[in-house]
Scaffold this active site. Structure first.
Site, mmCIF file in Angstrom:
data_model
loop_
_atom_site.group_PDB
_atom_site.id
_atom_site.type_symbol
_atom_site.label_atom_id
_atom_site.label_comp_id
_atom_site.label_asym_id
_atom_site.label_seq_id
_atom_site.Cartn_x
_atom_site.Cartn_y
_atom_site.Cartn_z
ATOM 1 N N SER A 12 0.830 -1.212 0.000
ATOM 2 C CA SER A 12 0.000 0.000 0.000
ATOM 3 C C SER A 12 0.867 1.265 0.000
ATOM 4 C CB SER A 12 -0.905 0.002 1.227
ATOM 5 O OG SER A 12 -0.112 -0.083 2.392
ATOM 6 N N TYR A 43 -4.303 0.440 3.665
ATOM 7 C CA TYR A 43 -5.245 -0.614 3.292
ATOM 8 C C TYR A 43 -5.880 -1.222 4.563
ATOM 9 C CZ TYR A 43 -3.488 -1.165 -1.584
ATOM 10 O OH TYR A 43 -3.150 -1.001 -2.903
ATOM 11 N N GLY A 44 -5.097 -1.193 5.642
ATOM 12 C CA GLY A 44 -5.433 -1.995 6.827
ATOM 13 C C GLY A 44 -6.684 -1.599 7.571
ATOM 14 N N CYS A 74 2.764 -7.023 1.747
ATOM 15 C CA CYS A 74 1.767 -6.322 2.552
ATOM 16 C C CYS A 74 1.063 -7.367 3.409
ATOM 17 C CB CYS A 74 0.769 -5.644 1.610
ATOM 18 S SG CYS A 74 -0.614 -4.879 2.457
ATOM 19 N N THR A 76 -1.526 -7.045 5.150
ATOM 20 C CA THR A 76 -2.982 -6.933 5.031
ATOM 21 C C THR A 76 -3.487 -7.706 3.808
ATOM 22 O OG1 THR A 76 -2.820 -4.747 6.029
ATOM 23 C CG2 THR A 76 -4.872 -5.275 4.896
ATOM 24 N N THR A 187 4.190 -4.976 6.964
ATOM 25 C CA THR A 187 5.537 -4.731 6.430
ATOM 26 C C THR A 187 6.061 -3.331 6.753
ATOM 27 O OG1 THR A 187 4.488 -4.240 4.313
ATOM 28 C CG2 THR A 187 5.441 -6.445 4.603
ATOM 29 N N HIS A 188 5.199 -2.460 7.242
ATOM 30 C CA HIS A 188 5.697 -1.158 7.706
ATOM 31 C C HIS A 188 6.445 -1.293 9.037
ATOM 32 C CE1 HIS A 188 2.935 0.614 4.746
ATOM 33 N NE2 HIS A 188 3.412 1.818 5.030
HETATM 34 N N1 DGL Z 1 2.272 -2.498 4.923
HETATM 35 C C1 DGL Z 1 0.972 -3.019 4.841
HETATM 36 C C2 DGL Z 1 0.760 -4.255 5.659
HETATM 37 O O1 DGL Z 1 1.681 -5.002 5.747
HETATM 38 C C3 DGL Z 1 -0.157 -2.108 4.832
HETATM 39 C C4 DGL Z 1 -0.427 -1.183 5.909
HETATM 40 C C5 DGL Z 1 -1.670 -0.439 5.518
HETATM 41 O O2 DGL Z 1 -1.755 -0.029 4.379
HETATM 42 O O3 DGL Z 1 -2.562 -0.306 6.351
HETATM 43 O O4 DGL Z 1 -0.284 -4.533 6.174
#
Ligand code: DGL
Length: 272
Positions: A12, A43-44, A74, A76, A187-188
């Protein structure tokens, strides 16, 4: 046999770069095409249907670049939309199963924590995978909705008081549950690893899914003779769905390589 097509990676936003970093470390000769949907992050917090729709569009974009495999970098998407992968014409890698395996191998007391976005935690995806491998495991999961905006804003310093206080508050239940292992299920989150390590005082083994997945991808590429046979350094191109400036600045820090204008391009969302 060899395959000089690029590896496709999407997220995302910035988070998938934690996977790209590990991928480059293990596969320096591979070309990478990255798509960060910065125009629609996060996205989450969205519904399952919306996440599935976005993921399908992201995958379509990467396929237009003729990639040899796709990584949903990601947590999510991996948690709620990985089932669509069966329809893809190229191999697909998600973040949940590999992270679960790494956590099961790491835990000593069988108490495993998972942090992720709201959608990831509601899906229970990590718990399901962990229990398949280790039925007696105790899994404590919690969502950390402020982590993604902190990272996207470049707030991740391990001395930053706002970051530390936020991490402390979100991790309190995991620490009091006695978990010895923690999956960074978005992944953030590995970007916040320094702060998380400080708060947990080094007492909890942190599982970065990017490490587990990039190892699996490297192994897959070798086993199937899909390596890029051009011996030069891999070319890494990045696409985003909002203006590239802040992505470029943060990406350079996270990847440790300068990204000039020719390497980060904006994509019009209506063309996805
Ligand atoms: N980095 C993503 C994950 O691993 C998305 C975080 C998001 O967009 O809410 O879920």
């Amino acid at each position: 046999m060899a395959d000089s097509r690029a590896i496709g990676v999407f997220d995302s936003g910035l988070g998938g770069l934690t996977v790209v970093r590990e991928l480059i470390r293990r596969n320096p000769y591979e070309d990478i095409v990255y798509f960060g949907d910065t125009g629609r992050v996060p996205y989450g917090t969205r519904s399952r249907d919306t996440i599935k729709k976005y993921a399908a569009e992201d995958e379509r974009f990467l396929l237009k670049h003729d990639v040899k495999l796709i990584i949903a970098a990601c947590g999510t998407v991996s948690s709620v939309a990985a089932d669509a992968a069966g329809c893809l014409p190229v191999p697909f890698f998600e973040m949940v199963t590999h992270a679960a395996r790494a956590a099961v191998n790491a835990t000593r007391n069988r108490k495993i924590g998972v942090i992720g976005t709201t959608a990831t935690v509601i899906s229970g995806s990590h718990k399901k995978e962990i229990l398949k491998l280790l039925p007696e495991a105790e899994v404590s999961a919690g969502s950390c909705p402020l982590f993604v905006p902190l990272v996207e804003s470049g707030w991740y310093g391990e001395d930053d008081i706002v970051v530390l206080e936020t991490v402390k508050r979100y991790l309190a239940p995991i620490i009091s549950a006695g978990c010895d292992t923690l999956i960074l299920g978005c992944t953030h989150y590995p970007v916040l690893e320094g702060a998380i390590r400080r708060v947990t005082e080094g007492n909890i083994t942190l599982i970065n899914p990017g490490v587990a997945v990039s190892e699996a991808v490297s192994e897959f590429i070798k086993r199937n003779a899909l390596e890029n046979s051009n011996n030069g350094t891999g070319i890494h191109n990045f696409y985003v769905s909002d203006k590239p400036d802040s992505f470029k600045a943060q990406a350079s820090v996270l990847l440790g390589e300068e990204l000039d204008d020719s390497r980060v391009k904006q994509v019009d969302l209506s063309t996805l």
